[in-house]
Design a protein around this motif. Structure first.
Motif, mmCIF file in Angstrom:
data_model
loop_
_atom_site.group_PDB
_atom_site.id
_atom_site.type_symbol
_atom_site.label_atom_id
_atom_site.label_comp_id
_atom_site.label_asym_id
_atom_site.label_seq_id
_atom_site.Cartn_x
_atom_site.Cartn_y
_atom_site.Cartn_z
ATOM 1 N N ALA A 1 2.400 -23.767 -23.415
ATOM 2 C CA ALA A 1 3.281 -23.678 -24.584
ATOM 3 C C ALA A 1 3.335 -22.260 -25.118
ATOM 4 O O ALA A 1 4.389 -21.801 -25.589
ATOM 5 N N LEU A 2 2.227 -21.535 -25.029
ATOM 6 C CA LEU A 2 2.177 -20.194 -25.612
ATOM 7 C C LEU A 2 2.974 -19.179 -24.803
ATOM 8 O O LEU A 2 3.771 -18.418 -25.355
ATOM 9 N N TYR A 3 2.789 -19.139 -23.479
ATOM 10 C CA TYR A 3 3.498 -18.102 -22.728
ATOM 11 C C TYR A 3 4.983 -18.402 -22.629
ATOM 12 O O TYR A 3 5.799 -17.492 -22.424
ATOM 13 N N ARG A 4 5.365 -19.664 -22.810
ATOM 14 C CA ARG A 4 6.790 -19.996 -22.879
ATOM 15 C C ARG A 4 7.348 -19.805 -24.283
ATOM 16 O O ARG A 4 8.537 -20.008 -24.512
ATOM 17 N N ARG A 5 6.465 -19.451 -25.216
ATOM 18 C CA ARG A 5 6.797 -19.279 -26.628
ATOM 19 C C ARG A 5 7.457 -20.550 -27.169
ATOM 20 O O ARG A 5 8.430 -20.521 -27.915
ATOM 21 N N ALA A 6 6.854 -21.681 -26.785
ATOM 22 C CA ALA A 6 7.351 -22.989 -27.198
ATOM 23 C C ALA A 6 6.375 -23.662 -28.162
ATOM 24 O O ALA A 6 6.285 -24.881 -28.218
ATOM 25 N N SER A 7 5.644 -22.854 -28.921
ATOM 26 C CA SER A 7 4.665 -23.374 -29.863
ATOM 27 C C SER A 7 4.817 -22.679 -31.199
ATOM 28 O O SER A 7 5.069 -21.461 -31.256
ATOM 29 N N PHE A 8 4.618 -23.424 -32.275
ATOM 30 C CA PHE A 8 4.665 -22.819 -33.610
ATOM 31 C C PHE A 8 3.399 -22.007 -33.904
ATOM 32 O O PHE A 8 3.307 -21.371 -34.954
ATOM 33 N N LEU A 9 2.441 -21.995 -32.961
ATOM 34 C CA LEU A 9 1.216 -21.223 -33.146
ATOM 35 C C LEU A 9 1.119 -20.021 -32.201
ATOM 36 O O LEU A 9 0.036 -19.514 -31.944
ATOM 37 N N VAL A 10 2.254 -19.547 -31.706
ATOM 38 C CA VAL A 10 2.269 -18.308 -30.922
ATOM 39 C C VAL A 10 1.743 -17.164 -31.793
ATOM 40 O O VAL A 10 2.061 -17.063 -32.989
ATOM 41 N N ASP A 11 0.914 -16.295 -31.185
ATOM 42 C CA ASP A 11 0.372 -15.116 -31.876
ATOM 43 C C ASP A 11 -0.439 -15.492 -33.117
ATOM 44 O O ASP A 11 -0.331 -14.856 -34.181
ATOM 45 N N HIS A 12 -1.284 -16.511 -32.996
ATOM 46 C CA HIS A 12 -2.059 -16.969 -34.151
ATOM 47 C C HIS A 12 -3.566 -16.774 -34.000
ATOM 48 O O HIS A 12 -4.328 -17.262 -34.842
ATOM 49 N N ILE A 13 -4.029 -16.063 -32.994
ATOM 50 C CA ILE A 13 -5.464 -15.823 -32.877
ATOM 51 C C ILE A 13 -5.970 -15.149 -34.148
ATOM 52 O O ILE A 13 -5.418 -14.141 -34.605
ATOM 53 N N GLY A 14 -7.031 -15.718 -34.732
ATOM 54 C CA GLY A 14 -7.630 -15.152 -35.935
ATOM 55 C C GLY A 14 -6.928 -15.510 -37.225
ATOM 56 O O GLY A 14 -7.400 -15.126 -38.307
ATOM 57 N N LYS A 15 -5.841 -16.271 -37.139
ATOM 58 C CA LYS A 15 -5.094 -16.625 -38.352
ATOM 59 C C LYS A 15 -5.490 -18.012 -38.850
ATOM 60 O O LYS A 15 -5.862 -18.884 -38.079
ATOM 61 N N PRO A 16 -5.388 -18.246 -40.172
ATOM 62 C CA PRO A 16 -5.754 -19.554 -40.712
ATOM 63 C C PRO A 16 -4.685 -20.600 -40.421
ATOM 64 O O PRO A 16 -3.494 -20.340 -40.562
ATOM 65 N N VAL A 17 -5.127 -21.774 -40.011
ATOM 66 C CA VAL A 17 -4.234 -22.914 -39.794
ATOM 67 C C VAL A 17 -4.723 -24.118 -40.586
ATOM 68 O O VAL A 17 -3.928 -24.882 -41.126
ATOM 69 N N PHE A 18 -6.038 -24.288 -40.661
ATOM 70 C CA PHE A 18 -6.666 -25.384 -41.403
ATOM 71 C C PHE A 18 -7.380 -24.826 -42.639
ATOM 72 O O PHE A 18 -7.593 -23.611 -42.752
ATOM 73 N N PRO A 19 -7.810 -25.694 -43.559
ATOM 74 C CA PRO A 19 -8.701 -25.246 -44.631
ATOM 75 C C PRO A 19 -9.991 -24.665 -44.058
ATOM 76 O O PRO A 19 -10.389 -24.985 -42.931
ATOM 77 N N ASN A 20 -10.677 -23.858 -44.843
ATOM 78 C CA ASN A 20 -11.851 -23.146 -44.357
ATOM 79 C C ASN A 20 -12.981 -24.065 -43.900
ATOM 80 O O ASN A 20 -13.826 -23.656 -43.096
ATOM 81 N N PHE A 21 -13.020 -25.309 -44.410
ATOM 82 C CA PHE A 21 -14.133 -26.184 -44.041
ATOM 83 C C PHE A 21 -13.968 -26.806 -42.655
ATOM 84 O O PHE A 21 -14.896 -27.446 -42.145
ATOM 85 N N VAL A 22 -12.833 -26.599 -42.014
ATOM 86 C CA VAL A 22 -12.588 -27.239 -40.723
ATOM 87 C C VAL A 22 -13.166 -26.390 -39.592
ATOM 88 O O VAL A 22 -12.861 -25.195 -39.462
ATOM 89 N N GLN A 23 -14.016 -27.030 -38.793
ATOM 90 C CA GLN A 23 -14.574 -26.416 -37.590
ATOM 91 C C GLN A 23 -14.277 -27.344 -36.409
ATOM 92 O O GLN A 23 -14.514 -28.555 -36.500
ATOM 93 N N ILE A 24 -13.782 -26.794 -35.317
ATOM 94 C CA ILE A 24 -13.535 -27.582 -34.105
ATOM 95 C C ILE A 24 -14.172 -26.844 -32.937
ATOM 96 O O ILE A 24 -13.899 -25.656 -32.726
ATOM 97 N N VAL A 25 -15.025 -27.540 -32.193
ATOM 98 C CA VAL A 25 -15.752 -26.902 -31.103
ATOM 99 C C VAL A 25 -15.553 -27.696 -29.814
ATOM 100 O O VAL A 25 -15.227 -28.884 -29.830
#
Length: 451
Positions: free
Chosen positions: A269-293
């Protein structure tokens, strides 16, 4: 069930035979001029028994073999597969893959995974637990499961049946740049689906348990009773009027929300630029308490693996850290398209764990006060490009922190960007039956369209 797979010694002998075949195919592809080769050979054995109204409806034994092959001639790629492992079929598969590669266009991102990323350490993840059970014994388990559900309440009026599934898989994979693996794993499931009826109409629901080892199943009667309880809870379902309200996703549907996030940060999805989260490394998407591993090496995990579909070693890592995008999910091709390196996610993710809060399901109901609990989703109205979200749903209406009545024939809508940002809490009621491990997820509000 075929004893060649259920018997541990025989399974190792079968892996030896698959290994010899894999190495032979590698040699033959190189002899035909392939510069790089990726071979996978597998055998899947299964038993599927279905019982309805106390009678055996079907017994299905399966034994599937397959070979998948990808070859590269420089940067030209060819792929072919066969479900027949006889010598003629394998030779034709090799020829087809090589012919395709010779005549396709070059792509500079093609090629095997980087050699320094390949897995060479294969810890025992405790995934091999053959279930030595006959079709007759499996049928009796299914009867007990269904009978427990049907006898749970007089309002249980019919059954869609109970099913026992037993599965074992053997696989060998190899690449021409040094990766070689031998895998054994098992997966077993017991399920029941029931119908209930009262003066307001008829409802259906189900329950299942999925495990690596049959010793991890609860008693089969509890599965039938759980299916009955869920079905009875839906009786008297109503429509509700259109409104905006807090929305609580139960664990079995909450994981679909996390799944949408994982898809949005996946390489294709990213290299086709078919995602709303393109270029989002390091950017906030969830509240600060959310951790996903990602924890690929959990013993008996639903998606545990020491390497991905390309042989890249898996490792523990953060996917979301303090609500921010920690990394993307990449295989080799997507990584090269993005100027990055594989993250060991060719073929998907391995045991994604979402951090939980202190509240159980009842605590989240109290915290929500008045709103909607979603227990089932229908339709595919989700756009990764824009984040727009609209799906049919059913569940329960909650008032003053307690379930008031079931609801059906509604649509819930929002945008994934807003849904992720407006997560209020994540429950500790984790559903362990999936490779995405999350509790219930409470959202500040969604639009609910009803009558």
């Amino acid at each position: 069930m075929n004893q060649a797979i259920t018997n541990r010694d025989d399974s190792l002998a079968e892996l030896d035979r698959l290994s010899e075949l894999t190495e032979d195919v590698l040699r033959r592809c190189r002899a035909k001029g392939a510069s790089e080769v990726d071979v996978g050979v597998g055998v899947d054995v299964g038993l599927d028994v279905n019982v309805r109204l106390g009678e055996v409806e079907s017994i299905e034994h399966t034994r599937d073999r397959g070979l998948s092959l990808t070859v590269y001639f420089g940067k030209r790629k060819g792929a072919a597969s066969t479900a027949d492992l006889n010598p003629d079929s394998i030779e034709k598969t090799i020829e087809h893959a090589c012919d395709i590669a010779r005549f396709t266009e070059e792509d500079p991102c093609n090629g095997l995974a980087d050699e320094d990323l390949l897995a060479h350490d294969f810890p025992d993840l405790d995934l091999w637990h053959p279930w030595d059970i006959t079709a007759e014994e499996a049928s009796e388990l299914a009867r007990r499961c269904e009978a427990a559900g049907r006898s749970h309440d007089p309002r249980i009026s019919n059954s869609e049946g109970a099913t026992v599934q037993i599965g074992s898989s053997l696989a060998v994979g190899a690449t021409s740049n040094g990766f070689f693996s031998r895998e054994r794993d098992t997966r077993h499931m017991i399920s029941a689906a029931l119908l209930a009826e009262d003066g307001a109409g008829m409802q259906r629901d189900y329950w299942y348990e999925s495990v690596r080892s049959a010793s991890d199943f609860p008693d089969v009667e509890s599965i039938g009773r759980k299916a009955a309880e869920r079905t009875l809870a839906r009786l008297g379902a109503r429509k509700i009027g259109t409104r905006q309200c807090p929305t609580l996703f139960s664990p079995s549907v909450a994981r679909s929300l996390i799944g949408h996030y994982l898809s949005a940060v996946s390489g294709g999805a990213l290299y086709r630029r078919a995602s709303f989260l393109v270029d989002h490394i390091g950017k906030p998407v969830f509240p600060n308490f959310v951790q996903i591993v990602e924890r690929p090496h959990i013993r008996r995990g639903q998606a545990s693996a020491s390497f991905d579909a390309e042989g890249v070693a898996t490792r523990d890592s953060d996917i979301v850290r303090d609500g921010h995008v920690a990394r993307y999910l990449l295989g080799s091709y997507a990584a090269r398209k993005l100027g990055l390196r594989s993250t060991g996610n060719a073929g998907g993710v391995h045991n994604v764990i979402v951090n939980t809060g202190e509240d159980d399901f009842a605590g989240l109901l109290r915290r929500m006060g008045t709103g909607l609990v979603v227990t089932e989703l229908m339709g595919q109205g989700v756009s990764l490009l824009t984040g727009d979200y609209s799906r049919g749903a059913s569940g329960f209406w909650v008032e003053n922190g307690e379930i008031a009545h079931p609801v059906e024939e509604i649509t819930i809508a929002s945008n994934l960007r807003d849904m992720f940002a407006n997560i209020v809490a994540i429950g500790n009621d984790v559903d362990p039956r999936s490779h995405i491990l999350t509790g219930s997820i409470l959202l500040d509000r969604m639009t609910v369209a009803g009558s």
